[in-house]
Enzyme design. Structure first.
Site, PDB file in Angstrom:
ATOM      1  N   HIS A  81      -7.168  -3.811  16.911  1.00 41.13           N
ATOM      2  CA  HIS A  81      -8.468  -4.163  17.491  1.00 41.13           C
ATOM      3  C   HIS A  81      -8.841  -5.635  17.290  1.00 41.13           C
ATOM      4  CE1 HIS A  81      -8.712   0.104  18.067  1.00 41.13           C
ATOM      5  NE2 HIS A  81      -9.922   0.042  18.549  1.00 41.13           N
ATOM      6  N   LYS A 106     -20.451   4.949  15.129  1.00 38.28           N
ATOM      7  CA  LYS A 106     -20.597   3.514  15.410  1.00 38.28           C
ATOM      8  C   LYS A 106     -21.256   3.368  16.772  1.00 38.28           C
ATOM      9  CE  LYS A 106     -16.854   1.228  12.894  1.00 38.28           C
ATOM     10  NZ  LYS A 106     -15.604   0.465  13.032  1.00 38.28           N
ATOM     11  N   GLU A 118     -17.335   2.065   6.716  1.00 33.88           N
ATOM     12  CA  GLU A 118     -16.216   1.120   6.719  1.00 33.88           C
ATOM     13  C   GLU A 118     -16.207   0.180   5.512  1.00 33.88           C
ATOM     14  OE1 GLU A 118     -14.978   0.011  10.722  1.00 33.88           O
ATOM     15  OE2 GLU A 118     -14.409  -1.944   9.944  1.00 33.88           O
ATOM     16  N   ARG A 171     -36.844   3.898  14.504  1.00 34.59           N
ATOM     17  CA  ARG A 171     -35.861   3.837  13.397  1.00 34.59           C
ATOM     18  C   ARG A 171     -34.909   5.024  13.389  1.00 34.59           C
ATOM     19  NH1 ARG A 171     -40.555   2.222  10.479  1.00 34.59           N
ATOM     20  NH2 ARG A 171     -40.630  -0.043  10.419  1.00 34.59           N
ATOM     21  N   GLU A 191      -5.605   4.734  22.146  1.00 33.29           N
ATOM     22  CA  GLU A 191      -6.249   5.119  20.878  1.00 33.29           C
ATOM     23  C   GLU A 191      -5.555   6.351  20.282  1.00 33.29           C
ATOM     24  OE1 GLU A 191      -8.424   3.182  19.441  1.00 33.29           O
ATOM     25  OE2 GLU A 191      -9.642   2.188  20.971  1.00 33.29           O
ATOM     26  N   ARG A 219     -11.783   3.227   6.554  1.00 34.09           N
ATOM     27  CA  ARG A 219     -12.114   3.303   7.987  1.00 34.09           C
ATOM     28  C   ARG A 219     -11.583   2.091   8.761  1.00 34.09           C
ATOM     29  NH1 ARG A 219     -17.575   5.462  11.036  1.00 34.09           N
ATOM     30  NH2 ARG A 219     -16.811   5.004  13.111  1.00 34.09           N
ATOM     31  N   HIS A 225     -10.655  -1.742  27.305  1.00 30.87           N
ATOM     32  CA  HIS A 225     -10.565  -1.750  25.842  1.00 30.87           C
ATOM     33  C   HIS A 225      -9.212  -1.186  25.377  1.00 30.87           C
ATOM     34  CE1 HIS A 225     -11.911  -1.473  21.696  1.00 30.87           C
ATOM     35  NE2 HIS A 225     -11.540  -0.198  21.675  1.00 30.87           N
ATOM     36  N   ASN A 279      -9.078   0.300  12.983  1.00 32.14           N
ATOM     37  CA  ASN A 279      -9.128  -0.912  13.804  1.00 32.14           C
ATOM     38  C   ASN A 279      -7.753  -1.514  14.047  1.00 32.14           C
ATOM     39  OD1 ASN A 279     -11.958  -0.925  14.105  1.00 32.14           O
ATOM     40  ND2 ASN A 279     -12.167  -1.733  12.038  1.00 32.14           N
ATOM     41  N   HIS A 333      -9.877  -6.998  20.645  1.00 33.05           N
ATOM     42  CA  HIS A 333     -11.224  -7.497  20.948  1.00 33.05           C
ATOM     43  C   HIS A 333     -11.157  -8.936  21.435  1.00 33.05           C
ATOM     44  CE1 HIS A 333     -13.489  -4.403  18.188  1.00 33.05           C
ATOM     45  NE2 HIS A 333     -13.152  -3.904  19.357  1.00 33.05           N
ATOM     46  N   LYS A 339      -9.658  11.233  12.970  1.00 31.72           N
ATOM     47  CA  LYS A 339     -10.814  10.338  12.877  1.00 31.72           C
ATOM     48  C   LYS A 339     -11.895  10.948  11.986  1.00 31.72           C
ATOM     49  CE  LYS A 339     -13.893   7.149  14.843  1.00 31.72           C
ATOM     50  NZ  LYS A 339     -14.246   6.236  15.900  1.00 31.72           N
TER      51      LYS A 339
HETATM   52  P1  NAD Z   1     -16.193   3.191  29.932  1.00 33.87           P
HETATM   53  O1  NAD Z   1     -17.287   3.824  29.210  1.00 33.87           O
HETATM   54  O2  NAD Z   1     -16.456   1.907  30.620  1.00 33.87           O
HETATM   55  O3  NAD Z   1     -15.636   4.233  30.990  1.00 33.87           O
HETATM   56  C1  NAD Z   1     -14.563   3.841  31.815  1.00 33.87           C
HETATM   57  C2  NAD Z   1     -14.862   4.074  33.304  1.00 33.87           C
HETATM   58  O4  NAD Z   1     -14.670   5.448  33.595  1.00 33.87           O
HETATM   59  C3  NAD Z   1     -16.270   3.739  33.743  1.00 33.87           C
HETATM   60  O5  NAD Z   1     -16.237   3.190  35.025  1.00 33.87           O
HETATM   61  C4  NAD Z   1     -16.933   5.095  33.756  1.00 33.87           C
HETATM   62  O6  NAD Z   1     -18.042   5.148  34.624  1.00 33.87           O
HETATM   63  C5  NAD Z   1     -15.827   5.972  34.250  1.00 33.87           C
HETATM   64  N1  NAD Z   1     -15.873   7.368  33.853  1.00 33.87           N
HETATM   65  C6  NAD Z   1     -16.238   7.868  32.669  1.00 33.87           C
HETATM   66  N2  NAD Z   1     -15.988   9.186  32.633  1.00 33.87           N
HETATM   67  C7  NAD Z   1     -15.502   9.520  33.818  1.00 33.87           C
HETATM   68  C8  NAD Z   1     -15.039  10.728  34.380  1.00 33.87           C
HETATM   69  N3  NAD Z   1     -15.003  11.848  33.678  1.00 33.87           N
HETATM   70  N4  NAD Z   1     -14.610  10.726  35.658  1.00 33.87           N
HETATM   71  C9  NAD Z   1     -14.600   9.576  36.379  1.00 33.87           C
HETATM   72  N5  NAD Z   1     -14.980   8.391  35.899  1.00 33.87           N
HETATM   73  C10 NAD Z   1     -15.427   8.365  34.633  1.00 33.87           C
HETATM   74  O7  NAD Z   1     -14.925   2.935  28.987  1.00 33.87           O
HETATM   75  P2  NAD Z   1     -14.323   3.728  27.738  1.00 33.87           P
HETATM   76  O8  NAD Z   1     -12.907   3.365  27.716  1.00 33.87           O
HETATM   77  O9  NAD Z   1     -14.723   5.125  27.715  1.00 33.87           O
HETATM   78  O10 NAD Z   1     -15.041   3.052  26.485  1.00 33.87           O
HETATM   79  C11 NAD Z   1     -14.824   1.713  26.143  1.00 33.87           C
HETATM   80  C12 NAD Z   1     -15.961   1.257  25.255  1.00 33.87           C
HETATM   81  O11 NAD Z   1     -15.962   2.053  24.067  1.00 33.87           O
HETATM   82  C13 NAD Z   1     -15.832  -0.169  24.819  1.00 33.87           C
HETATM   83  O12 NAD Z   1     -17.072  -0.800  24.963  1.00 33.87           O
HETATM   84  C14 NAD Z   1     -15.461  -0.079  23.350  1.00 33.87           C
HETATM   85  O13 NAD Z   1     -15.909  -1.172  22.611  1.00 33.87           O
HETATM   86  C15 NAD Z   1     -16.159   1.178  22.958  1.00 33.87           C
HETATM   87  N6  NAD Z   1     -15.599   1.816  21.780  1.00 33.87           N
HETATM   88  C16 NAD Z   1     -16.440   2.212  20.795  1.00 33.87           C
HETATM   89  C17 NAD Z   1     -15.970   2.852  19.679  1.00 33.87           C
HETATM   90  C18 NAD Z   1     -16.930   3.362  18.647  1.00 33.87           C
HETATM   91  O14 NAD Z   1     -16.475   3.820  17.581  1.00 33.87           O
HETATM   92  N7  NAD Z   1     -18.224   3.330  18.907  1.00 33.87           N
HETATM   93  C19 NAD Z   1     -14.598   3.107  19.532  1.00 33.87           C
HETATM   94  C20 NAD Z   1     -13.739   2.713  20.561  1.00 33.87           C
HETATM   95  C21 NAD Z   1     -14.257   2.071  21.681  1.00 33.87           C
HETATM   96  N1  GLY Z   2     -13.047   2.786  16.455  1.00 32.84           N
HETATM   97  C1  GLY Z   2     -13.064   2.433  15.096  1.00 32.84           C
HETATM   98  C2  GLY Z   2     -14.050   3.192  14.271  1.00 32.84           C
HETATM   99  O1  GLY Z   2     -14.747   4.050  14.760  1.00 32.84           O
HETATM  100  O2  GLY Z   2     -14.169   2.942  13.113  1.00 32.84           O
END
Ligand code: NAD
Ligand code: GLY
Length: 356
Positions: free
Chosen positions: A247, A142, A236, A120, A184, A240, A264, A244, A251, A226
């Site tokens: 988004h 998140k 949210e 948990r 972003e 918050r 993304h 989005n 999405h 943020k």
């Molecule tokens: P990702 O995590 O897939 O990373 C992108 C690519 O870059 C991958 O191939 C990774 O291995 C590579 N990589 C990462 N760091 C590197 C580095 N320093 N050098 C070389 N390669 C590197 O993609 P992302 O864009 O970071 O994240 C997208 C994800 O984040 C989505 O799933 C999205 O839904 C999520 N997201 C979540 C939130 C949240 O609030 N939790 C907000 C926005 C996006």
């Molecule tokens: N990326 C949107 C949020 O964190 O609320």
């Protein structure tokens, strides 16, 4: 090394965002932020091979385990999160064992979700290595994974103990991923900060050259915005949702195109244009947004996935309330709001751009 720190103000769950260049080289003392020396680093094959050893230098403990996941959005699933939990079980992790995410948003979301679920909730640390993760996904708690029916449908809020942003990791980030992160960054200017938007218009070339000073400013300002929003509305219930912007469409594009086909950030870039087109902003403002997104090397037109497919994908959006899809729209550049009052005809028109 110059390091800067911000705070995400959440009472007794407040935490720092430390931003710096050379944090790994200078052996940032991460251990002081952990309740015990036991931890599991979650990374993927790409990031692990680049930075796992350097991170280990910041964790001078023999009780550090790691798990290396396959790379890609298509692995952001319950079964991958389960493999992290299996590793925690195998390690006999207890409630003081920390889960440390080393990677982009995909790793952060999976690791955070596993940390939220195991016993948990165990302590969690974010070490984001993509621009997108540094300015967005690592901050705010998140976590989650995708379901075949929709993006991030399974998840939990679970705040980290610290977000450690080593800006040097951006040196190895592929160009396409870097540009996706800029989407972003642009979003923050568009929704709440016109001065930042103007700064981005003036510095987009410098940012694309990955100038360290410009990058640090953009990351810091994005995190500040943020952190401010999250502090006001952690789960949210209201404000918050502004984060989005773009988004709902984004999405739907990611899902319709097939997870991993569109990054993304690329989908969010197009989504912001679609949302802006539904907004009552001037043509001049719409052109400025489009010009900045294009200057960042990002797309402004959706893929030809078909309007019907896009509409179906939008039906699983988490902002649906009482069967009504709420959208984040702009009053003006730098001022966004959430509404379910918009023209259905206009929505159909905008979505039909996916017919090609
Ligand atoms: P990702 O995590 O897939 O990373 C992108 C690519 O870059 C991958 O191939 C990774 O291995 C590579 N990589 C990462 N760091 C590197 C580095 N320093 N050098 C070389 N390669 C590197 O993609 P992302 O864009 O970071 O994240 C997208 C994800 O984040 C989505 O799933 C999205 O839904 C999520 N997201 C979540 C939130 C949240 O609030 N939790 C907000 C926005 C996006
Ligand atoms: N990326 C949107 C949020 O964190 O609320």
């Amino acid at each position: 090394m110059s390091e800067q720190a911000l705070t995400v103000d959440l009472g007794n769950r407040s935490y720092p965002i430390v931003i710096g260049r050379g944090l790994f080289r200078n052996r940032f003392d991460l251990e002081t932020f952990l309740p015990s020396d036991k931890c599991l680093v979650v990374t993927n094959e790409t990031v692990g091979s680049l930075y796992l050893e350097s991170l280990r230098e910041c964790l001078p403990s023999s009780k550090v385990r790691s798990i290396t996941l396959p790379d890609g959005e298509k692995y952001k699933t319950l079964s991958t999160a389960r493999s992290v939990i299996d590793e925690l079980v195998e390690a006999k992790a207890d409630r003081k064992t920390s889960v440390i995410a080393l990677g982009g948003g995909v790793i952060g979301d999976i690791a955070g979700f596993a940390a939220a679920c195991y016993m948990r909730g165990v302590p969690f640390v974010q070490i984001p290595t993509t621009l997108l993760a540094q300015v967005d996904s690592s901050v705010g708690g998140k976590t989650g994974v995708n379901h075949p029916a929709g993006k991030n449908l399974i998840g939990a809020f679970h705040q980290p103990r610290i977000v450690l942003i080593e800006t040097e990791t951006l040196c190895t980030l592929p160009d396409r991923e870097f540009r996706a992160g800029l989407a972003e960054v642009i979003k923050y200017g568009a929704i709440v900060d016109i001065e930042f938007f103007v700064w981005l218009e003036e510095h987009i070339e410098t940012l694309l050259e990955r100038d360290p000073e410009a990058l640090t400013y953009a990351i810091r300002r994005s995190c500040e915005i943020k952190a401010g929003v999250v502090a006001q509305d952690e789960c949210e219930a209201g404000k918050r949702a502004l984060l989005n912007f773009g988004h709902t469409f984004g999405h739907a594009i990611e899902k319709s195109a097939g997870y991993g086909e569109w990054l993304h950030g690329e989908a969010v870039a197009v989504g912001m244009m679609m949302a802006a087109s539904m907004s009552e902003i001037s043509d001049d403002e719409l052109d400025r947004l489009s010009a900045l997104i294009c200057a960042a090397g990002l797309p402004v037109i959706p893929p030809c996935v078909g309007a019907d497919k896009l509409k179906a994908a939008m039906r699983t959006d988490k902002k649906i309330q009482s069967n009504k899809l709420r959208l984040v729209l702009l009053r003006a550049l730098g001022s966004a709001f959430v509404t379910s009052e918009y023209s259905q005809d206009r929505l159909l028109e905008v979505v039909s751009r996916a017919d090609g």
